[in-house]
Design a protein around this motif. Sequence first.
Motif, PDB file in Angstrom:
ATOM      1  N   ARG A  87       0.842  -1.187   0.000  1.00  0.00           N
ATOM      2  CA  ARG A  87       0.000   0.000   0.000  1.00  0.00           C
ATOM      3  C   ARG A  87       0.884   1.246   0.000  1.00  0.00           C
ATOM      4  N   GLN A  88       0.278   2.327  -0.422  1.00  0.00           N
ATOM      5  CA  GLN A  88       1.019   3.588  -0.513  1.00  0.00           C
ATOM      6  C   GLN A  88       0.953   4.340   0.810  1.00  0.00           C
ATOM      7  N   GLN A  89       2.071   4.952   1.171  1.00  0.00           N
ATOM      8  CA  GLN A  89       2.080   5.821   2.339  1.00  0.00           C
ATOM      9  C   GLN A  89       2.758   7.120   1.928  1.00  0.00           C
ATOM     10  N   VAL A  90       2.120   8.218   2.270  1.00  0.00           N
ATOM     11  CA  VAL A  90       2.646   9.529   1.909  1.00  0.00           C
ATOM     12  C   VAL A  90       3.514  10.021   3.061  1.00  0.00           C
ATOM     13  N   ILE A  91       4.717  10.482   2.726  1.00  0.00           N
ATOM     14  CA  ILE A  91       5.637  11.044   3.714  1.00  0.00           C
ATOM     15  C   ILE A  91       5.480  12.558   3.660  1.00  0.00           C
ATOM     16  N   TYR A  92       5.216  13.169   4.832  1.00  0.00           N
ATOM     17  CA  TYR A  92       5.007  14.613   4.925  1.00  0.00           C
ATOM     18  C   TYR A  92       6.209  15.270   5.602  1.00  0.00           C
ATOM     19  N   ASP A  94       7.708  18.715   7.940  1.00  0.00           N
ATOM     20  CA  ASP A  94       7.298  19.304   9.216  1.00  0.00           C
ATOM     21  C   ASP A  94       6.119  20.260   9.084  1.00  0.00           C
ATOM     22  N   PHE A  95       5.891  20.770   7.884  1.00  0.00           N
ATOM     23  CA  PHE A  95       4.818  21.747   7.672  1.00  0.00           C
ATOM     24  C   PHE A  95       3.545  21.111   7.104  1.00  0.00           C
ATOM     25  N   GLY A  96       3.530  19.776   6.960  1.00  0.00           N
ATOM     26  CA  GLY A  96       2.354  19.080   6.471  1.00  0.00           C
ATOM     27  C   GLY A  96       2.283  18.992   4.970  1.00  0.00           C
ATOM     28  N   GLU A  97       3.339  19.354   4.276  1.00  0.00           N
ATOM     29  CA  GLU A  97       3.371  19.256   2.818  1.00  0.00           C
ATOM     30  C   GLU A  97       3.868  17.866   2.425  1.00  0.00           C
ATOM     31  N   PRO A  98       3.242  17.235   1.425  1.00  0.00           N
ATOM     32  CA  PRO A  98       3.703  15.907   1.017  1.00  0.00           C
ATOM     33  C   PRO A  98       5.067  16.000   0.331  1.00  0.00           C
ATOM     34  N   LEU A  99       5.975  15.094   0.729  1.00  0.00           N
ATOM     35  CA  LEU A  99       7.303  15.063   0.121  1.00  0.00           C
ATOM     36  C   LEU A  99       7.380  13.988  -0.957  1.00  0.00           C
ATOM     37  N   ARG A 100       6.972  12.753  -0.582  1.00  0.00           N
ATOM     38  CA  ARG A 100       7.052  11.651  -1.539  1.00  0.00           C
ATOM     39  C   ARG A 100       6.079  10.555  -1.118  1.00  0.00           C
TER      40      ARG A 100
END
Length: 106
Positions: A87-92, A94-100
């Motif tokens: 499954r996919q997991q989004v890495i955020y 410190d400011f809550g913006e998605p990185l990858r």
Amino acid sequence: MIKRPTKSDLRRELEQQMADYLKQGGQITSVEQGASGLANGAYNKHQFSIGQPKQTRTAVPEVLVAIDSRRKKVPPAPQKTRQRTPRQQVIYDDFGEPLRVVWIDN
């Protein structure tokens, strides 16, 4: 769409029918509280039949045991195992913006 009559409409209609009945000479008799419409306090025991006498039923334990033994011999269905899919997991950040997005195996 057909309009359903309200309770007040039904009540008015019933009162009108009772008034018409009384005008035509009908009488309303009162019944004591707790009185029953059953004959001698019992239900109607006359049952519908086609002319054959009522048959008595007898239990056949041998047949019941055979049926139960066949039921027990049926093996349970094997449980289906779900294959785990990644499954996919989004890495955020410190400011809550998605990185990858990263795929994770469970």
